[in-house]
Design an enzyme around this catalytic site. Structure first.
Site, PDB file in Angstrom:
ATOM      1  N   HIS A  13      -2.670  -4.547   2.115  1.00 57.88           N
ATOM      2  CA  HIS A  13      -3.625  -4.967   2.744  1.00 57.88           C
ATOM      3  C   HIS A  13      -3.654  -4.660   4.116  1.00 57.88           C
ATOM      4  CE1 HIS A  13      -8.025  -5.039   2.725  1.00 57.88           C
ATOM      5  NE2 HIS A  13      -8.096  -6.043   3.171  1.00 57.88           N
ATOM      6  N   ARG A  39     -13.935  -7.081   9.111  1.00 59.87           N
ATOM      7  CA  ARG A  39     -13.809  -6.072   8.121  1.00 59.87           C
ATOM      8  C   ARG A  39     -15.118  -5.944   7.642  1.00 59.87           C
ATOM      9  NH1 ARG A  39      -8.941  -4.006   6.104  1.00 59.87           N
ATOM     10  NH2 ARG A  39      -7.052  -5.432   6.422  1.00 59.87           N
ATOM     11  N   ASP A  59      -4.023  -0.123  -3.321  1.00 62.35           N
ATOM     12  CA  ASP A  59      -4.288   1.165  -2.564  1.00 62.35           C
ATOM     13  C   ASP A  59      -3.315   2.257  -2.713  1.00 62.35           C
ATOM     14  OD1 ASP A  59      -6.604  -0.524  -1.369  1.00 62.35           O
ATOM     15  OD2 ASP A  59      -5.530  -0.267   0.676  1.00 62.35           O
ATOM     16  N   ASP A  88       0.772  -1.338   0.112  1.00 59.42           N
ATOM     17  CA  ASP A  88      -0.003  -0.025   0.068  1.00 59.42           C
ATOM     18  C   ASP A  88       0.691   1.386   0.021  1.00 59.42           C
ATOM     19  OD1 ASP A  88      -1.657  -2.152   0.363  1.00 59.42           O
ATOM     20  OD2 ASP A  88      -2.992  -0.897   1.746  1.00 59.42           O
ATOM     21  N   HIS A  98      -3.823  -8.095  -3.806  1.00 56.24           N
ATOM     22  CA  HIS A  98      -3.865  -7.123  -2.618  1.00 56.24           C
ATOM     23  C   HIS A  98      -4.297  -7.611  -1.581  1.00 56.24           C
ATOM     24  CE1 HIS A  98      -4.558  -3.466  -0.778  1.00 56.24           C
ATOM     25  NE2 HIS A  98      -5.647  -3.536  -0.314  1.00 56.24           N
ATOM     26  N   ASP A 125      -6.188   7.493  -1.124  1.00 54.83           N
ATOM     27  CA  ASP A 125      -6.915   7.761   0.230  1.00 54.83           C
ATOM     28  C   ASP A 125      -5.745   7.664   1.442  1.00 54.83           C
ATOM     29  OD1 ASP A 125      -9.452   7.666  -0.925  1.00 54.83           O
ATOM     30  OD2 ASP A 125      -9.714   5.726  -0.568  1.00 54.83           O
ATOM     31  N   ARG A 126      -6.542   8.503   2.417  1.00 56.07           N
ATOM     32  CA  ARG A 126      -6.168   8.755   3.558  1.00 56.07           C
ATOM     33  C   ARG A 126      -4.581   9.588   3.644  1.00 56.07           C
ATOM     34  NH1 ARG A 126      -7.450   3.124   5.376  1.00 56.07           N
ATOM     35  NH2 ARG A 126      -9.009   3.654   7.040  1.00 56.07           N
ATOM     36  N   ASN A 144      -8.559  -2.459  -2.568  1.00 55.78           N
ATOM     37  CA  ASN A 144     -10.060  -2.412  -2.179  1.00 55.78           C
ATOM     38  C   ASN A 144     -10.110  -0.662  -2.209  1.00 55.78           C
ATOM     39  OD1 ASN A 144      -8.380  -2.440   0.144  1.00 55.78           O
ATOM     40  ND2 ASN A 144     -10.065  -1.764   1.279  1.00 55.78           N
ATOM     41  N   HIS A 145      -9.174   0.038  -2.072  1.00 55.41           N
ATOM     42  CA  HIS A 145      -9.491   1.500  -2.026  1.00 55.41           C
ATOM     43  C   HIS A 145      -9.616   1.905  -3.529  1.00 55.41           C
ATOM     44  CE1 HIS A 145      -9.128   3.207   2.042  1.00 55.41           C
ATOM     45  NE2 HIS A 145      -8.660   1.956   2.468  1.00 55.41           N
ATOM     46  N   HIS A 156      -0.987   4.560  -0.336  1.00 58.98           N
ATOM     47  CA  HIS A 156      -1.971   5.400   0.125  1.00 58.98           C
ATOM     48  C   HIS A 156      -1.827   6.945   0.058  1.00 58.98           C
ATOM     49  CE1 HIS A 156      -5.366   2.649   1.713  1.00 58.98           C
ATOM     50  NE2 HIS A 156      -4.106   1.909   2.238  1.00 58.98           N
TER      51      HIS A 156
END
Length: 307
Positions: free
Chosen positions: A237, A210, A81, A53, A163, A84-85, A113-114, A55
């Site tokens: 992940h 989750r 990923d 990731d 992922h 995001d964040r 998943n993002h 991010h």
């Protein structure tokens, strides 16, 4: 798309400068032309560096390239990923996408998943696109491109990269290849599981906390590897404070490539360098030094996903 234009855009993005909306449109269109030709399970040859990731931590992505090598001198698999964040999801994803268009055989981008319309509206990418471009057009262009990213990669017929993890409805690589990937990830089912599942110290399958995907034990990993004539699984992940973590007699490894995650977790990051199916080493790195990074000036309080 002229190579000179693409090289100029790559240099702008390397400086953390976002490109014009019209250029994003052209870049995403060209990327989709390349990605649609790739398999759900993309074949990759060693040597290659496997990354977890990112991010949106742009300056830490630059640090990763400084430590592990620049594209195209180093081949890469990024396990999703990208957004995001972090503060710079736009520049992070567009730089990786531009490198993919410029050097299609040198970099493989797996969907996380993002990389989803729903998730990015909650964890920052949507808001960032709106703030930087004044509309949702760039977000739509990027999320439409997410649909074309591959679901997994196999390195040298030995190493599976994905992922999240495995699925109780997928016993073979061929079943992954047969999935219809060009869509928003469903809330359940095999495509969802590949992006959301996690390994755990259990036997068989379990329910994931989750709320999506499953947890799976070492016996499941061993069965899948044996059935598909593979040796190991690499996935991301999950935050790992040491940057990577082996499980199940070194049959599965979690690789995490976002140091000091969310700018507060204090973890180191790593990337897995595969010289061959039997020769591997981890490159561990810390967050880029403060003097080499900029922090956006939010006019209001920081959004909740930075807290």
């Amino acid at each position: 798309m002229a190579t000179s234009d693409l090289d100029r855009q790559i240099e702008m993005l390397r400086r953390c400068e976002y490109i014009k909306e019209s250029e994003v449109k052209t870049l995403c269109s060209k990327a989709r032309e390349i990605l649609v030709e790739e398999s759900n399970v993309q074949r990759v040859d060693a040597p290659v560096t496997i990354c977890g990731d990112i991010h949106g931590q742009f300056y830490d992505l630059i640090e990763l390239f400084n430590v592990c090598g620049q594209v195209p001198d180093t081949n890469y698999v990024f396990m999703g990923d990208f957004v995001d964040r972090g503060y710079y999801s736009v520049e992070t994803f567009l730089l990786l996408l531009a490198l993919k268009v410029r050097y299609p055989t040198r970099i493989t981008l797996i969907r996380g998943n993002h990389e989803s319309r729903q998730i990015t509206q909650v964890y920052g990418f949507y808001d960032e696109c709106l703030r930087k471009y004044g509309s949702t057009h760039v977000w739509r262009l990027c999320t439409d491109t997410f649909d074309y990213l591959c679901l997994a990669a196999v390195i040298g017929d030995q190493f599976l990269c994905v992922h999240g993890g495995l699925s109780p409805t997928l016993d073979t690589l061929e079943q992954i290849r047969e999935l219809q990937r060009v869509q928003e990830p469903p809330h359940e089912g095999p495509m969802c599981d590949l992006m959301w599942s996690d390994p755990d110290d259990i036997h068989g399958w379990g329910i994931s906390a989750r709320g999506a995907g499953y947890v799976f034990g070492g016996d499941i990993v061993q069965q899948f590897l044996h059935a598909n004539d593979l040796r190991k699984i690499a996935r991301s992940h999950q935050l790992v404070m040491e940057g990577h973590k082996w499980m199940f007699d070194e049959r599965l490894v979690t690789v995490w490539s976002a140091p000091n995650y969310c700018y507060r977790c204090g973890n180191v990051a790593s990337a897995l360098e595969l010289e061959s199916a039997f020769e591997q080493r981890f490159q561990t790195f810390e967050a880029a030094p403060p003097k080499f990074r900029l922090v956006p000036n939010f006019s209001q309080r920081s959004p909740d996903y930075f807290l």
